[in-house]
Design a protein around this motif. Structure first.
Motif, mmCIF file in Angstrom:
data_model
loop_
_atom_site.group_PDB
_atom_site.id
_atom_site.type_symbol
_atom_site.label_atom_id
_atom_site.label_comp_id
_atom_site.label_asym_id
_atom_site.label_seq_id
_atom_site.Cartn_x
_atom_site.Cartn_y
_atom_site.Cartn_z
ATOM 1 N N ALA A 109 49.176 -63.408 35.521
ATOM 2 C CA ALA A 109 48.208 -63.653 36.680
ATOM 3 C C ALA A 109 47.997 -62.368 37.362
ATOM 4 O O ALA A 109 47.474 -62.288 38.383
ATOM 5 C CB ALA A 109 48.790 -64.659 37.698
ATOM 6 N N GLY A 110 48.391 -61.124 36.841
ATOM 7 C CA GLY A 110 48.185 -60.000 37.436
ATOM 8 C C GLY A 110 49.153 -59.419 38.409
ATOM 9 O O GLY A 110 48.934 -58.518 38.961
ATOM 10 N N ARG A 111 50.321 -60.207 38.683
ATOM 11 C CA ARG A 111 51.009 -60.123 39.826
ATOM 12 C C ARG A 111 52.239 -59.097 39.396
ATOM 13 O O ARG A 111 53.208 -58.924 40.139
ATOM 14 C CB ARG A 111 51.770 -61.409 40.165
ATOM 15 C CG ARG A 111 50.424 -62.160 40.912
ATOM 16 C CD ARG A 111 51.309 -63.292 41.954
ATOM 17 N NE ARG A 111 52.003 -63.990 40.893
ATOM 18 C CZ ARG A 111 51.389 -65.238 40.223
ATOM 19 N NH1 ARG A 111 50.097 -65.647 40.287
ATOM 20 N NH2 ARG A 111 51.938 -65.970 39.428
ATOM 21 N N ALA A 112 52.639 -58.839 37.967
ATOM 22 C CA ALA A 112 53.733 -58.210 37.483
ATOM 23 C C ALA A 112 53.151 -57.398 36.129
ATOM 24 O O ALA A 112 52.196 -57.534 35.567
ATOM 25 C CB ALA A 112 54.970 -58.951 37.133
ATOM 26 N N THR A 113 54.117 -56.538 35.843
ATOM 27 C CA THR A 113 53.702 -55.713 34.490
ATOM 28 C C THR A 113 54.891 -55.845 33.369
ATOM 29 O O THR A 113 56.002 -55.701 33.921
ATOM 30 C CB THR A 113 53.600 -54.418 35.009
ATOM 31 O OG1 THR A 113 52.390 -54.019 35.731
ATOM 32 C CG2 THR A 113 52.947 -53.390 33.737
ATOM 33 N N LEU A 114 54.469 -56.139 32.415
ATOM 34 C CA LEU A 114 55.504 -56.253 31.195
ATOM 35 C C LEU A 114 55.611 -54.925 30.408
ATOM 36 O O LEU A 114 54.550 -54.217 30.004
ATOM 37 C CB LEU A 114 55.341 -57.408 30.187
ATOM 38 C CG LEU A 114 55.499 -58.705 31.085
ATOM 39 C CD1 LEU A 114 55.095 -59.921 30.041
ATOM 40 C CD2 LEU A 114 56.793 -58.908 31.759
ATOM 41 N N PHE A 115 56.886 -54.484 29.705
ATOM 42 C CA PHE A 115 56.681 -53.110 28.891
ATOM 43 C C PHE A 115 56.707 -53.787 27.522
ATOM 44 O O PHE A 115 57.311 -54.506 27.060
ATOM 45 C CB PHE A 115 58.312 -52.845 29.422
ATOM 46 C CG PHE A 115 58.307 -52.358 30.808
ATOM 47 C CD1 PHE A 115 57.598 -51.392 31.323
ATOM 48 C CD2 PHE A 115 59.374 -52.900 31.633
ATOM 49 C CE1 PHE A 115 57.800 -50.976 32.837
ATOM 50 C CE2 PHE A 115 59.760 -52.773 32.751
ATOM 51 C CZ PHE A 115 58.548 -51.838 33.593
ATOM 52 N N THR A 116 55.989 -52.605 26.713
ATOM 53 C CA THR A 116 55.835 -52.799 25.364
ATOM 54 C C THR A 116 56.747 -52.351 24.291
ATOM 55 O O THR A 116 57.037 -52.576 23.476
ATOM 56 C CB THR A 116 54.413 -52.294 24.959
ATOM 57 O OG1 THR A 116 54.376 -50.950 25.321
ATOM 58 C CG2 THR A 116 53.277 -52.803 25.439
ATOM 59 N N ASP A 117 57.763 -51.555 25.136
ATOM 60 C CA ASP A 117 58.926 -50.526 24.324
ATOM 61 C C ASP A 117 60.055 -51.245 24.831
ATOM 62 O O ASP A 117 60.973 -50.618 24.578
ATOM 63 C CB ASP A 117 58.446 -49.041 24.909
ATOM 64 C CG ASP A 117 58.699 -48.894 26.237
ATOM 65 O OD1 ASP A 117 58.578 -49.948 27.137
ATOM 66 O OD2 ASP A 117 59.060 -47.576 26.755
ATOM 67 N N GLU A 118 60.377 -52.402 25.737
ATOM 68 C CA GLU A 118 61.673 -52.635 25.980
ATOM 69 C C GLU A 118 61.682 -54.093 24.948
ATOM 70 O O GLU A 118 61.366 -55.212 25.476
ATOM 71 C CB GLU A 118 61.632 -53.210 27.320
ATOM 72 C CG GLU A 118 62.990 -53.451 27.879
ATOM 73 C CD GLU A 118 63.249 -53.643 29.463
ATOM 74 O OE1 GLU A 118 63.919 -52.717 29.950
ATOM 75 O OE2 GLU A 118 62.206 -54.545 30.003
ATOM 76 N N ALA A 141 56.737 -57.528 26.464
ATOM 77 C CA ALA A 141 54.956 -57.970 26.349
ATOM 78 C C ALA A 141 54.720 -58.846 25.264
ATOM 79 O O ALA A 141 54.057 -60.096 25.805
ATOM 80 C CB ALA A 141 54.320 -56.425 26.139
ATOM 81 N N GLU A 142 55.431 -58.905 24.360
ATOM 82 C CA GLU A 142 55.250 -59.777 23.156
ATOM 83 C C GLU A 142 55.852 -61.207 23.789
ATOM 84 O O GLU A 142 55.071 -62.106 23.515
ATOM 85 C CB GLU A 142 55.806 -59.483 21.916
ATOM 86 C CG GLU A 142 55.684 -60.511 20.758
ATOM 87 C CD GLU A 142 54.367 -60.766 20.326
ATOM 88 O OE1 GLU A 142 54.268 -61.712 19.854
ATOM 89 O OE2 GLU A 142 53.501 -59.804 20.639
ATOM 90 N N LEU A 143 56.650 -61.307 24.372
ATOM 91 C CA LEU A 143 57.361 -62.440 25.181
ATOM 92 C C LEU A 143 56.319 -63.128 25.984
ATOM 93 O O LEU A 143 55.905 -64.362 26.048
ATOM 94 C CB LEU A 143 58.373 -62.065 25.832
ATOM 95 C CG LEU A 143 59.015 -63.463 26.841
ATOM 96 C CD1 LEU A 143 59.430 -64.567 25.541
ATOM 97 C CD2 LEU A 143 60.445 -62.893 27.283
ATOM 98 N N THR A 183 50.231 -54.765 31.035
ATOM 99 C CA THR A 183 51.531 -54.144 30.382
ATOM 100 C C THR A 183 51.547 -52.577 30.526
ATOM 101 O O THR A 183 50.532 -52.014 30.784
ATOM 102 C CB THR A 183 51.382 -54.322 28.554
ATOM 103 O OG1 THR A 183 50.345 -53.608 28.196
ATOM 104 C CG2 THR A 183 51.347 -55.821 28.289
ATOM 105 N N THR A 184 52.643 -51.939 30.084
ATOM 106 C CA THR A 184 52.740 -50.727 30.255
ATOM 107 C C THR A 184 54.059 -50.196 29.426
ATOM 108 O O THR A 184 54.719 -51.289 28.759
ATOM 109 C CB THR A 184 52.901 -50.211 31.579
ATOM 110 O OG1 THR A 184 52.922 -48.504 31.942
ATOM 111 C CG2 THR A 184 54.098 -50.451 32.376
ATOM 112 N N THR A 185 54.595 -49.020 29.453
ATOM 113 C CA THR A 185 55.759 -48.508 28.661
ATOM 114 C C THR A 185 56.755 -48.148 29.934
ATOM 115 O O THR A 185 56.278 -48.055 31.113
ATOM 116 C CB THR A 185 55.692 -47.415 27.830
ATOM 117 O OG1 THR A 185 55.167 -46.340 28.699
ATOM 118 C CG2 THR A 185 54.691 -47.866 26.955
ATOM 119 N N THR A 186 58.106 -48.100 29.645
ATOM 120 C CA THR A 186 58.943 -47.663 30.828
ATOM 121 C C THR A 186 58.838 -46.197 31.062
ATOM 122 O O THR A 186 59.058 -46.161 32.082
ATOM 123 C CB THR A 186 60.664 -47.962 30.082
ATOM 124 O OG1 THR A 186 60.700 -47.217 28.642
ATOM 125 C CG2 THR A 186 60.669 -49.204 29.764
#
Length: 270
Positions: A167-176, A213-215, A232-235
Motif C-alpha cells: 500500500a506504499g506505507r512501508a518498504t521491504l528489503f530485497t537482500d534480507e 521483498a519476495e515474502l 522495495t530497497t536494500t539494507t
C-alpha cells in the motif's frame, strides 16, 4: 501439567496458550500491557524487567514448565534482563524452561547455520538475544533454546508489514533473507518440546529462505493484491545495519519433532 507462558499476550504466546489448553494443561499466561484473550487461561500481569515480581509470580504459580516467549525488539531490559529473571525464577522452583530465541543473533552468511553455531550479533536486538541465551544456558543447562525466524500467520506483524509495503506505507528489503514459519507450526513444536527432555539450542523455522521483498510478493499473490505496487530497497541503500542472509538448518528439528515445518510458499498457496 501446569505451564506458565511468559509473554502469553504476544502473537506466539497466545497460540502456545491455546494449544496448551487444548492439550489439557493448566495454563497461566502473563501479560504486561495487553491481554492474553484465550479461554481457559489464567491471566497474570508481570513486568519481566522486575526480578522480584517475576520470582514472586513463579513461586506462586509453581509451574512444571515455563515457556518464555517475552521480548521487545528495542528493549534490552525486556529481551536480555527479562530472560535472566525468568530463567532464574524457573530454576528456583525446578521448572523445565523452553526459551524462545531468534535467528537475529547471527551475523548472516551464505551457508546455513547449524543448531549449535555460536551467536555472532551485529545489531542491538541480536546482541540482546545472544545475551539472553548465554544467561539461560548458565542458569539452566537443561533448558531448550528455540532459535526461530520470522513468525507469520493470520494477524502477524510480518504479514501486515507486507500489506503496508503493498500500500506504499512501508518498504521491504530485497537482500534480507529469512526462513519464515507459521505461528501454528512453531507453537506445535513448542508444545512438543515442553514434553521432551531435549536440552540446548534447536533451530525451528521454515525450510524455505525468502527475502522480505519476495515474502511481500507471495502475500500479494495469496491475497489477490497488485504486487507491482510493492516498495522495495536494500539494507545498504536504506543505511541499515542488520543481518542479511540467515538460513537455519532445521535437520535436527525435523528429525526430532512430529510437527511438520511448512515452507512459506506452501503456506501462502493454501
Amino acid at each position: 501439567m501446569r505451564v506458565l507462558v511468559v509473554g502469553g499476550s504476544g502473537f506466539l504466546g497466545r497460540e502456545v496458550c491455546r494449544r496448551g489448553v487444548g492439550a489439557g494443561w493448566s495454563v497461566v499466561g502473563t501479560c504486561h500491557c495487553g491481554d492474553v484473550r484465550v479461554p481457559g487461561v489464567v491471566v497474570r500481569r508481570v513486568d519481566v524487567t522486575d526480578r522480584s515480581a517475576v520470582r514472586a509470580l513463579v513461586a506462586d504459580v509453581r509451574p512444571d514448565v515455563v515457556v518464555n516467549a517475552s521480548y521487545r525488539y528495542d528493549a534490552w531490559a525486556v529481551t536480555a534482563d527479562g530472560a535472566a529473571h525468568v530463567a532464574g525464577a524457573a530454576a528456583e522452583v525446578g521448572a523445565r524452561l523452553v526459551h524462545m530465541s531468534s535467528d537475529a543473533l547471527h551475523a548472516g552468511r551464505p551457508e546455513a547455520y547449524a543448531d549449535d553455531d555460536p551467536p555472532t550479533p551485529i545489531f542491538p536486538y541480536g546482541a540482546a538475544k545472544a545475551a539472553a541465551e548465554t544467561v539461560v544456558r548458565a542458569l539452566d543447562p537443561s533448558a531448550v533454546l528455540v532459535r526461530t525466524s520470522l513468525i507469520v500467520g493470520q494477524g502477524s506483524k510480518q504479514i501486515q508489514l507486507c500489506r503496508d509495503a503493498l500500500a506504499g506505507r512501508a518498504t521491504l528489503f530485497t537482500d534480507e533473507l529469512r526462513c519464515p514459519i507459521d505461528v501454528t507450526d512453531l507453537a506445535a513444536a513448542v508444545v512438543e518440546l515442553v514434553g521432551s527432555d531435549y536440552a540446548g539450542t534447536l533451530n525451528v523455522a521454515g525450510p524455505e529462505a525468502v527475502s522480505r521483498a519476495e515474502l511481500g510478493r507471495l502475500v500479494a499473490h495469496h491475497q489477490g493484491l497488485d504486487a507491482s505496487a510493492l516498495k522495495t530497497t536494500t539494507t545498504v541503500e536504506y543505511g541499515l545495519v542488520r543481518p542479511t542472509t540467515i538460513r537455519l538448518d532445521t535437520t535436527r528439528a525435523t528429525t526430532l519433532l512430529r510437527t511438520r515445518l511448512r515452507g512459506i510458499t506452501e503456506l501462502l498457496t493454501l
